[in-house]
Motif scaffolding. Structure first.
Motif, PDB file in Angstrom:
ATOM      1  N   LYS A   3      -4.810   4.306  -6.952  1.00 56.25           N
ATOM      2  CA  LYS A   3      -6.310   3.436  -6.735  1.00 56.25           C
ATOM      3  C   LYS A   3      -7.359   4.067  -7.179  1.00 56.25           C
ATOM      4  O   LYS A   3      -7.788   5.368  -7.003  1.00 56.25           O
ATOM      5  N   HIS A 106      -7.822   0.088   2.038  1.00 52.64           N
ATOM      6  CA  HIS A 106      -6.272  -0.234   1.848  1.00 52.64           C
ATOM      7  C   HIS A 106      -5.985  -1.436   2.978  1.00 52.64           C
ATOM      8  O   HIS A 106      -6.740  -1.578   3.748  1.00 52.64           O
ATOM      9  N   THR A 158      -8.460  -5.097   6.008  1.00 50.22           N
ATOM     10  CA  THR A 158      -8.346  -3.823   5.335  1.00 50.22           C
ATOM     11  C   THR A 158      -8.871  -2.775   6.335  1.00 50.22           C
ATOM     12  O   THR A 158      -9.592  -3.275   7.222  1.00 50.22           O
TER      13      THR A 158
END
Length: 166
Positions: A3, A106, A158
């Protein structure tokens, strides 16, 4: 999995199936989520965990980013509450609605179930998702493509936030 944040910093992770994960409460006990996302290169091995010299592979709790439990049957109350027990044991910081602030954002710990919910399990799901930083996803075979589609990703819970990069 990588990422990259703001084209400056790249975070590297590995995704594991059935990797032992250290408890949030006691460094000497472990549980094994179905899927774990961990910081790359942080799997540890020990030959002293078991009585034999068999290798025990695990991740220390601070290197676990998130996890998923995946079940192939209809949801029922005890399953949903057991997931919260696992959350408490290995990701204590997610036991509040706001989760944690590590980087980058995430998917929050998730329980993914193939079956269809009834009225009671829908009420429990809604209550648990309101109290804790988690996703409880039902009917994966029929709604999975929609649930994880680009247009619907904003409805997936998230955790974390973007770092300030100067």
């Amino acid at each position: 999995a990588n990422k990259t944040v703001k084209k400056k910093k790249t975070f590297k992770y590995t995704i594991h199936h059935n990797l032992a994960t250290q408890s949030s409460h006691d460094k000497s006990i472990f549980t094994t989520p179905d899927i774990s996302v961990i910081v790359k290169g942080k799997v540890k091995n020990s030959t002293v965990y078991y009585r034999t010299k068999r290798t025990f592979s695990y991740v220390e709790n601070q290197h676990l980013m998130t996890f998923c439990e995946v079940k192939q049957f209809n949801p029922f109350p005890e399953l949903l509450f057991n997931f919260i027990g696992i959350l408490n044991e290995i990701k204590l910081e997610y036991m509040s609605d706001d989760g944690v602030e590590h980087s980058p954002p995430h998917i929050a710990p998730s329980l993914m179930i193939s079956g269809i919910a009834n009225r009671q399990t829908t009420r429990i799901k809604d209550s648990l998702e309101a109290r804790y930083c988690v996703n409880i996803i039902y009917d994966l075979f029929h709604t999975g493509i929609f649930t994880f589609s680009k247009g619907n990703l904003s409805s997936i819970r998230t955790a974390g936030k973007l770092p300030r990069l100067s």
